[in-house]
Design a protein around this motif. Structure first.
Motif, PDB file in Angstrom:
ATOM      1  N   THR A   1      19.465 -16.894  -5.460  1.00 34.75           N
ATOM      2  CA  THR A   1      20.058 -18.119  -4.925  1.00 34.75           C
ATOM      3  C   THR A   1      21.237 -18.557  -5.781  1.00 34.75           C
TER       4      THR A   1
ATOM      5  N   GLN B   1      27.122 -25.061  -2.364  1.00 33.88           N
ATOM      6  CA  GLN B   1      25.779 -25.606  -2.126  1.00 33.88           C
ATOM      7  C   GLN B   1      25.681 -26.364  -0.810  1.00 33.88           C
TER       8      GLN B   1
ATOM      9  N   SER C   1      11.411 -23.655  -1.325  1.00 34.15           N
ATOM     10  CA  SER C   1      11.779 -22.471  -0.564  1.00 34.15           C
ATOM     11  C   SER C   1      10.661 -22.055   0.384  1.00 34.15           C
TER      12      SER C   1
ATOM     13  N   ASN D   1      10.506 -24.458   3.258  1.00 33.09           N
ATOM     14  CA  ASN D   1      11.598 -24.211   4.210  1.00 33.09           C
ATOM     15  C   ASN D   1      11.295 -23.000   5.083  1.00 33.09           C
ATOM     16  N   GLN D   2      10.722 -21.961   4.518  1.00 31.62           N
ATOM     17  CA  GLN D   2      10.389 -20.776   5.290  1.00 31.62           C
ATOM     18  C   GLN D   2       9.308 -21.079   6.300  1.00 31.62           C
TER      19      GLN D   2
ATOM     20  N   ARG E   1      22.236 -23.231   2.302  1.00 31.94           N
ATOM     21  CA  ARG E   1      21.237 -22.507   1.518  1.00 31.94           C
ATOM     22  C   ARG E   1      20.813 -23.354   0.329  1.00 31.94           C
TER      23      ARG E   1
END
Length: 323
Positions: free
Chosen positions: A68, A10, A312, A315-316, A14
């Motif tokens: 993930t 972790q 997510s 973050n993108q 990611r």
């Protein structure tokens, strides 16, 4: 002797997920009693083992859906000496419960983990007393001696890390981290806070993290916050950047109620999963190293799914903006 913190999957850049509120899920969704909120008791009967298997497998499937990694903490939060004695477990029975807990998670990993979807097994070490109120304080040396046996058992059983969850004062967290260091196993320390963002002992979150680092040579791989709503600790993070880099995990409550209010609430307050997810995306700018997200009291797979999706997506968007 230092553990290989950098080897933890972790921490490779990611976002991982973890599970939700095991105790409240079992109690309110499965209708099973958990004396003293001790999930390890489920290992003692077939229905309980099936419920644990289903619970952990559902999160493994969710992690696979999102492609993930996953951190699964064992149901051993109450499986220490004092709570074991309260629940009628002698040393041998407690040893067996800790070992069986890790075997259960290893079985989950054997069925669901892939190189693209690793599963990290955490040995869950809870407080000697109550997680939500301070009943007694140990000095670090006493805490090390107290928790050492459970930590050694979990390490021998094959955990990847020790997860010290719901720590409500730094001295116990320090003791657990030092016991983990003596076994050369990564330690993750997670503090809980009240609605004012302070630990039940009164220390501020930044001060508790700094004190634990100072007394352990910075041994914890990272810190987390658990059993608190984002609204309880976001103001602290906005007011102080002292601990932002060290907090890399969150396991939040679904409800914005205080610990005392939740203890006295006869119904499950599951809040709004999507709103909880949006609250996490708002936290991301304050926690640049956030690596693991999941839930605590009142949360279930809906909440963890929403939390991961919002983080997510955020973050993108951030990555696109920087490109």
């Amino acid at each position: 002797m230092q553990s290989k913190h950098a080897d933890l999957p972790q921490l490779q850049g990611r976002l991982f997920m973890t599970d939700g509120g095991l105790g409240t899920t079992i109690t309110f969704h499965h209708g099973m009693e958990l004396p003293e909120f001790a999930s390890f008791l489920l290992l003692s009967h077939e229905r309980g083992r099936a419920a644990l298997q289903h619970y952990y497998a559902s999160y493994a499937e969710l992690a696979r859906t999102h492609a993930t990694g996953l951190v699964l903490d064992s149901p051993t939060w109450r499986a220490n000496r004092d709570w074991g004695e309260t629940l009628g477990y002698d040393a041998h029975a407690l040893f067996q419960a800790n070992v069986q807990s890790i075997a259960l998670l290893q079985n989950i990993r054997s069925h669901y983990a892939t190189p693209a979807n690793p599963i990290v097994i955490g040995g869950n070490v809870g407080p000697r007393g109550y997680g939500y109120r301070l009943s007694r304080k140990m000095i670090p040396r006493e805490a090390t001696d107290y928790h050492r046996r459970q930590i050694e058992t979990l390490v021998d059983a094959g955990v990847d890390q020790i997860s010290a969850l719901t720590m409500n004062y730094p001295q116990e967290a320090i003791g657990i981290a030092l016991a983990a260091r003596s076994s050369a196993i990564p330690a993750i320390v997670s503090f809980t806070v009240e609605t004012d963002g302070r630990l039940p002992s009164g220390e501020s979150l930044p001060d508790a993290i700094a004190r634990t680092d100072d007394c352990t040579g910075g041994y914890p791989a990272y810190y987390m916050v658990n059993c608190a709503h984002p609204g309880h600790f976001e103001p602290i993070l906005r007011d102080s950047d002292q601990c932002r880099e060290r907090i890399r995990g969150l396991r939040v409550n679904a409800s914005c109620r205080s610990h005392a209010e939740l203890d006295n609430c006869g119904k499950l307050d599951c809040g709004d999963p999507e709103a909880l997810g949006r609250a996490h995306s708002d936290l991301l700018p304050l926690l640049p190293q956030l690596a693991v997200v999941g839930g605590c009291c009142g949360t279930d797979i809906r909440h963890v799914d929403a939390i991961y999706r919002h983080c997510s997506d955020a973050n993108q968007r951030s990555a696109v903006a920087k490109a």
